[in-house]
Design an enzyme around this catalytic site. Structure first.
Site, PDB file in Angstrom:
ATOM      1  N   LEU A 104       5.565 116.452   4.442  1.00 34.42           N
ATOM      2  CA  LEU A 104       5.911 116.409   5.778  1.00 34.42           C
ATOM      3  C   LEU A 104       7.709 116.388   5.977  1.00 34.42           C
ATOM      4  O   LEU A 104       8.200 115.050   5.919  1.00 34.42           O
ATOM      5  CB  LEU A 104       5.405 115.000   6.021  1.00 34.42           C
ATOM      6  N   GLU A 130       2.944 121.668   8.791  1.00 25.31           N
ATOM      7  CA  GLU A 130       1.991 120.427   8.493  1.00 25.31           C
ATOM      8  C   GLU A 130       0.935 120.496   9.020  1.00 25.31           C
ATOM      9  O   GLU A 130       0.778 120.891  10.262  1.00 25.31           O
ATOM     10  CB  GLU A 130       2.860 119.274   9.163  1.00 25.31           C
ATOM     11  N   ASP A 154       7.477 120.308  19.656  1.00 25.35           N
ATOM     12  CA  ASP A 154       9.008 120.269  20.019  1.00 25.35           C
ATOM     13  C   ASP A 154       9.852 119.428  19.313  1.00 25.35           C
ATOM     14  O   ASP A 154      10.899 119.635  19.112  1.00 25.35           O
ATOM     15  CB  ASP A 154       8.965 120.463  21.259  1.00 25.35           C
ATOM     16  N   GLY A 155       9.494 118.079  19.657  1.00 26.50           N
ATOM     17  CA  GLY A 155      10.539 117.081  19.216  1.00 26.50           C
ATOM     18  C   GLY A 155      10.642 116.854  17.956  1.00 26.50           C
ATOM     19  O   GLY A 155      11.678 116.006  17.339  1.00 26.50           O
ATOM     20  N   PHE A 156      10.034 117.581  17.000  1.00 27.61           N
ATOM     21  CA  PHE A 156      10.214 117.388  15.494  1.00 27.61           C
ATOM     22  C   PHE A 156      10.822 118.564  14.985  1.00 27.61           C
ATOM     23  O   PHE A 156      10.661 118.791  13.824  1.00 27.61           O
ATOM     24  CB  PHE A 156       8.774 117.183  14.970  1.00 27.61           C
ATOM     25  N   HIS A 206       6.981 114.325  22.214  1.00 34.04           N
ATOM     26  CA  HIS A 206       5.937 115.487  22.057  1.00 34.04           C
ATOM     27  C   HIS A 206       5.834 116.385  23.385  1.00 34.04           C
ATOM     28  O   HIS A 206       4.738 117.193  23.844  1.00 34.04           O
ATOM     29  CB  HIS A 206       4.494 114.797  22.231  1.00 34.04           C
ATOM     30  N   GLU A 256      10.532 118.779   7.867  1.00 35.02           N
ATOM     31  CA  GLU A 256      10.651 120.051   8.777  1.00 35.02           C
ATOM     32  C   GLU A 256      12.146 120.785   8.179  1.00 35.02           C
ATOM     33  O   GLU A 256      11.973 122.270   8.267  1.00 35.02           O
ATOM     34  CB  GLU A 256      11.081 119.687  10.134  1.00 35.02           C
TER      35      GLU A 256
HETATM   36  C1  LIG Z   1       9.504 114.359  12.099  1.00 36.56           C
HETATM   37  C2  LIG Z   1       8.156 114.299  12.649  1.00 36.56           C
HETATM   38  N1  LIG Z   1       7.557 115.398  12.094  1.00 36.56           N
HETATM   39  C3  LIG Z   1       6.189 115.365  12.189  1.00 36.56           C
HETATM   40  C4  LIG Z   1       5.494 114.384  13.145  1.00 36.56           C
HETATM   41  C5  LIG Z   1       3.999 114.580  13.517  1.00 36.56           C
HETATM   42  N2  LIG Z   1       3.415 113.445  12.765  1.00 36.56           N
HETATM   43  C6  LIG Z   1       2.975 112.161  13.416  1.00 36.56           C
HETATM   44  S1  LIG Z   1       2.353 111.402  12.541  1.00 36.56           S
HETATM   45  C7  LIG Z   1       2.257 112.296  11.191  1.00 36.56           C
HETATM   46  C8  LIG Z   1       1.685 112.044   9.619  1.00 36.56           C
HETATM   47  C9  LIG Z   1       2.424 110.780   9.308  1.00 36.56           C
HETATM   48  O1  LIG Z   1       1.944 110.207   8.149  1.00 36.56           O
HETATM   49  P1  LIG Z   1       2.169 109.006   7.408  1.00 36.56           P
HETATM   50  O2  LIG Z   1       3.613 108.874   7.092  1.00 36.56           O
HETATM   51  O3  LIG Z   1       1.438 109.034   5.955  1.00 36.56           O
HETATM   52  O4  LIG Z   1       1.875 107.812   8.135  1.00 36.56           O
HETATM   53  P2  LIG Z   1       0.397 107.582   8.815  1.00 36.56           P
HETATM   54  O5  LIG Z   1       0.328 108.044  10.144  1.00 36.56           O
HETATM   55  O6  LIG Z   1      -0.535 107.897   7.771  1.00 36.56           O
HETATM   56  O7  LIG Z   1       0.342 106.047   9.028  1.00 36.56           O
HETATM   57  C10 LIG Z   1       2.821 113.478  11.536  1.00 36.56           C
HETATM   58  C11 LIG Z   1       3.148 114.656  10.843  1.00 36.56           C
HETATM   59  C12 LIG Z   1       6.226 113.244  13.575  1.00 36.56           C
HETATM   60  N3  LIG Z   1       5.947 112.328  14.024  1.00 36.56           N
HETATM   61  N4  LIG Z   1       7.591 113.511  13.238  1.00 36.56           N
END
Ligand SMILES: Cc1ncc(C[n+]2csc(CCOP(=O)(O)OP(=O)(O)O)c2C)c(N)n1
Ligand SMILES: Cc1ncc(C[n+]2csc(CCOP(=O)(O)OP(=O)(O)O)c2C)c(N)n1
Ligand SMILES: [Mg+2]
Ligand SMILES: [Mg+2]
Lengths: 375, 331, 375, 331
Positions: free
Chosen positions: D65, D36, D91-93, D136, D67
């Site tokens: 998005l 990602e 890590d947490g993801f 995180h 995993e």
């Molecule tokens: C399972 C997981 N993978 C990766 C992340 C890291 N992460 C945090 S926000 C994000 C993007 C989220 O995009 P979206 O769903 O469009 O929401 P937005 O932030 O645009 O409101 C990512 C990849 C996470 N929080 N949880």
């Protein structure tokens, strides 16, 4: 033709529910019908070969079920009733295509020249799949529901990248459509326009749970939420399945992205030999589906159109008998695996730790052998 | 609903859990069962047999085939005040739910500073020895015991099974409830009128003097067999059924090891980072001067669970336990 | 009206792509338009209250961003540009409804009377959410993408079972639609006809990844693959969002099952204060979206329709200034949590093991304190 | 592509991995990166910075998005002969991918009897100390080390990072590659012409006599600081950077402990069933007669990772390491 015409008694909701979208080229009575979008032209030899495949995989299945009852197999997952869907799909595959089965695709395995004994050895508990997945282009069985759908997409993405000129065909059941992995595989396939075809055998049940526990709408419609086409084919019509799958694979190979095929069929047997379907379904339902047997209709068509005679059917039966004998013999004579094999292939590069553990294991067992000699 | 007419009767472990679930549902209308095939079929091991018929489809819920969905919706139900009891069909199929269990079920009580208790029981038939295909014989308990916020127990016999499942359901924390699937058909007399001690207590199940053997779930029987086998030879093993894997209840273990000076831990799970490693570390820390030998571990090998034709070579058995006992005496 | 009319310059593909399905009740210029399926009737007081909410949550957001820049917060996830979607959704919620946010729904939190300082304390690193999720009917933030969608469905299933007479509103982003959990939540909601509404803020990006990395088709169409309605609403039009969400929640409460709402909007800021959007998007895109600001259009409408005067706007601004002062003061004065709090609430029934660990921890820290005294 | 002009230059740990990835991609066209935000953004830690620009979108793949999708498609790509390197953002993801990792990635080589090697690297920035929000700052390595079929390594400094990532990519087994995220900005001189020893080797990074301190990833620096701190007091700590967590390479550890008679294991992960438990168990088994004290563990507490304002109280630091060293001397 509409689903109302396919010769089912009124009370049979499960089949009528297949709906007008059901693609069919051969009726349960063995009548060839045309479909505007799907043509198929098979020589008499090909049709007879298809019949032979259908009949032989059923024979394998019956034999394996019997072997399980006799204690020769730990368990068996029967394909009874799903031969049309599987042989149709198997015939649609070309040499460069890769199939990703779940645990019930013995018919597809047959089309990929996997020896039935290699399938049986898994259910006997000798291994987790002993055929060569790359040489046969038939991946190993995957027991964790839905996991293989992502593998199929990844493999297809690999084909895109190495110019492999093939497609992948991912098999899964109606129940599997509820798994996150399966839905993620739709997303990936769509986003990367990966050359993959999703082949869902809707056999109406996930163990005991009827399809209503997984979806409120016909499964083939799932695809439209992900931006690619979904079709519903009569899964007991081997010709229609072949035509539909062939077209979808061709689309995938030529960069048109994925297709979702719902092969509407019925699990005539138990989920596995450990299951007891009388707890959750009515005998009448089975009876209704028996009338749509995937093999009988091909037989009827071959006879009706005079493309096969009694001699041919007798020959197939005889071949089936021989096959059954070979399978039985091969099964009961199958050697148990060497216990030390559990340490082999855990890694491509064995770890010193595991080498030691294997050595201790061997030594420990040797101590019994020598103790035995002493006694 | 069939009333329990006798006070004491021989029941199988599977049936005992069934009875315990029924009792819990009778006692508390907030208890729900969720899982694949738990309704009409009664689960692949029949542990929920008859419960949907008696409590209805709203309390015994046949779910879509998606373990993350089972746990994720269970979280929502728990937030709403229910006590969902989730059945994972086989040990090897808990992993699609792993994210919900480790990042949500385990953390929400803490995240919410206690505002959102996660009163969820996750029933997991675990372990091998039933001749199954891949993914049906796993022992994943260490993955969960390493996770703060979860509690983990394993029952080993029908009587415990009946009581422990009810106690787990009454607990206000998420409990992984491991059921020794190859012992489902073992029988014992069950007196349903007599509640034994608390859930999170470890129990000495056979007193002995020479070496302490720790086991849980399916291996308790094996450990007891080992103890009987060496009795004739004049060697006396103390067998402890851990029952609770997180939190560990080590006071009785320390007591025992301080007396015997020797300890063997037995489990089916792979040895490397299995429960035995934590037990060995803690026992050594606390009983350093009492130990005559290092704590030895008898576990599954560090390989994927093998095909069933050779699973008996993989699983700890009486001989391997005794071999380890012998080795502790060689120190 | 069609999306072509909403005043965007031709080169602006992102907005034109919203498509003719986009539901709108208020144009970017602040003109009230009608939609055949969605009516809304708000008193001048209500409209002004909505404006006030929009303006104040933006003020909170700007202040929090500033506080992060000054080192007072570890990170901040800005809602800039998404106020319309959030206040619209927040206004649609009734007392018995439960909201399941992700980590950016500060506007919905505001509508649920969660103190902005409670949100800020999370981003400051003091806790993982300190408001009462049941008292506010606003669940805690959920950082693991998509996990909360299943919680929302489960909670809704609970409402079905205890006669709670409410619905749940699950918030998630465009990126989240790719997660298995989110798709499983669609399946469960559909199969159980659970009273849940899925509210997807499509802000065009998942951190750096544009929506094309998640889907080939408009997101609201995902729902049709699962058998329930999906609608796309102008997420920068608070009135349309309110109307659409209200209707969907009402449908959910009355047993008509789930709805998927795609609130088409734009993340005007960075993903979080740690992000650098200049690496992956053009300034021109931002400029085009600025013209569709969700607050400006309400202001323009209020002025144009003479429902608010300069005095009103001045009062809101003044209130915002006071709020900003309160937030700043509250933040900088916020006490650090007690370190021993990490041991509290791990369990409802504390384990002896953890009690011991906490005691050792306390003793260890006490030893420093006494060492300090000695020194 | 910018050629590396100097042989030796100071680089950060993050940059070293970036350089290692670039080198691996240059060396083998089958190497792909997936994850990602790894493309234009270069990953949230910029570890893949510039690689998509130079190798194209087909080799540096910004994924949806999901995993599980990342790992599941990586499995398919590996089956097809590619060597995918998957980035897990934090890590947490990793948990949504847990099922694919544990039931597929770890087992397919064995399931296929070697016909389908799983040449997959899973890069995981891990550990705390960066002031982040929930999920995180996790240290999930023990979950993977307990899983047969996976290999697990952790780098602790820029030089190792550069070489280890390339070695992991060249390995024919799946490798979990843990990157100490709070050390991403630490610098060291990197000589790209001089490949050190093999990947799965543990290394003594500071010789000493009184007590052995085992660490990996972010804690190696802490352990070294502890060693320096007590030097003045005349106490000499031997510090070992484990580098490989599965398989463990314990020969140098046993050597060391047999000399020092004392051992402290340090990691950020929760202590209960963390790597320290297996290390303590194995060391005690093998060095029973050399130990003057039980192996002591300094780990994260057995709680969810706390909010960042108090994370420094949760994380092992120099003082806690020294406190444990002192305690080993009290035995
Ligand atoms: C399972 C997981 N993978 C990766 C992340 C890291 N992460 C945090 S926000 C994000 C993007 C989220 O995009 P979206 O769903 O469009 O929401 P937005 O932030 O645009 O409101 C990512 C990849 C996470 N929080 N949880
Ligand atoms: C992840 C996972 N959960 C549960 C199971 C147990 N299980 C095996 S088959 C099956 C039902 C599968 O139904 P379906 O997908 O319709 O395929 P069918 O067996 O009907 O061919 C279940 C629940 C499993 N194998 N994997
Ligand atoms: Mg099925
Ligand atoms: Mg977004």
């Amino acid at each position: 033709m509409s689903s109302g015409d396919i010769g089912v008694s009124p009370g049979d909701s499960s089949f009528a529910e297949a709906g007008p979208e059901l693609i069919q080229l051969l009726t349960p009575e063995g009548e060839r019908v045309e479909h505007p979008d799907y043509a198929i032209d098979l020589s008499p030899e090909q049709l007879r070969a298809i019949y032979r495949d259908l009949a032989l995989v059923r024979r394998v299945d019956v034999e394996a079920t019997a072997l399980q009852r006799q204690g020769e197999l730990g368990i068996w997952a029967s394909l009874l009733g799903q031969e049309g869907a599987q042989i149709g799909a198997g015939w649609a595959l070309e040499a460069n295509d890769m199939a990703f089965p779940t645990y019930r695709e013995h018919g597809v395995a047959w089309c990929r020249n996997v020896d039935p004994l290699d399938i049986i050895s898994l259910f006997r508990g000798c291994d987790n799949g002993s055929w060569d997945p790359i040489a046969t282009m038939f991946n190993l069985y995957t027991v964790v529901i839905g996991a293989q759908c992502l593998h199929a997409v990844g493999y297809a993405m690999g084909m895109q990248r190495d110019g492999g000129n093939g497609a992948t065909l991912a098999f899964f059941g109606d129940g599997a459509t509820s798994q996150g992995d399966v839905n993620e595989s739709f997303i990936w396939a769509s986003v990367f326009a990966a050359p993959v075809v999703f082949f869902c055998q809707n056999n109406q049940y996930a163990i005991s749970e009827p399809i209503e526990k997984q979806s409120r709408i016909p499964l083939f419609q799932r695809a439209r939420g992900f931006g690619f086409p979904g079709v519903r084919v009569d899964g007991n019509d081997v010709l229609a399945v072949l035509a539909v799958t062939r077209k979808a694979l061709e689309a995938a190979r030529t960069g048109q992205g994925p297709t979702f095929i719902e092969a509407y069929t019925y699990r005539m047997g138990a989920h596995t030999t450990s299951d007891d379907p009388s707890r959750y379904r009515l005998a009448s339902e089975m009876e209704a589906w028996k009338l749509k047997d995937p093999i009988e209709r091909v037989r009827a068509y071959l006879i009706r159109s005079e493309q096969a005679d009694a001699e041919f059917f007798a020959a197939v039966d005889a071949e089936g008998d021989q096959l059954a004998v070979r399978i039985r013999k091969g099964t009961v004579e199958m050697p148990d695996p060497d216990a030390t094999s559990m340490f082999a292939n855990v890694y491509a590069e064995q770890t010193p730790y595991l080498t030691d553990q294997a050595a201790e294991f061997a030594e420990y067992h040797a101590s019994f052998a020598s103790a035995g000699q002493e006694a | 609903m069939a009333a329990v007419t006798q006070r004491s009767a021989p029941v199988t472990l599977g049936k005992a859990i069934n009875m315990g679930l029924r009792k819990a549902m009778e006692d508390d209308p907030k208890v729900l069962l969720m899982g694949e095939d738990i309704g009409k079929l009664g689960g692949v091991f029949r542990v929920t047999d008859g419960l949907q018929k008696d409590f209805g489809e709203d309390r015994v819920i046949d779910t879509p085939l998606a373990e993350s969905g089972i746990l994720g919706t269970a979280v929502g139900l728990a937030m709403r005040g229910f006590r969902p009891v989730c059945e994972i069909q086989f040990d090897g199929f808990i992993f699609p739910a792993y994210n919900q269990i480790v990042t949500q079920v385990a953390k929400i009580h803490s995240r919410s500073r206690g505002k959102l208790p996660m009163r969820i029981v996750i029933r997991v038939p675990f372990g091998g020895g039933i001749g199954a295909v891949e993914h049906h014989s796993e022992s994943p308990e260490a993955y969960f015991s390493h996770t703060a916020g979860l509690k983990v127990v394993a029952c080993s016999n029908p009587v415990d099974a009946y009581w422990m499942i009810q106690q787990a359901i009454r607990a206000d924390d998420p409990v992984l409830f491991f059921e020794p699937k190859r012992r489902y058909w073992e029988k014992a007399d069950l007196d349903t009128s007599l509640e034994p001690g608390p859930l999170f207590e470890t129990r000495v199940v056979r007193a002995g003097e020479d070496c302490t053997v720790l086991a849980y779930g399916p291996m308790v029987k094996t450990a007891l067999q080992a103890a009987s086998a060496v009795e004739a030879e004049g060697r006396s093993l103390e067998v402890i059924d851990l029952r609770t894997l997180s939190p560990l209840d080590l006071a009785p273990v320390f007591d025992s090891v301080r007396r015997t000076g020797r300890c063997v831990v037995v489990h089916e799970a792979p040895t490397n980072l299995g429960m035995g490693s934590e037990l060995a570390a803690r026992i050594t820390e606390q009983c350093f001067y009492s130990l005559e030998a290092p704590v030895l571990r008898v576990g599954g090998y560090d390989t994927p669970y093998p095909p069933s034709k050779i699973e008996e070579d993989y699983l700890p058995d009486l001989d391997r336990v005794l071999d380890a006992v012998d080795r502790t005496f060689a120190f």
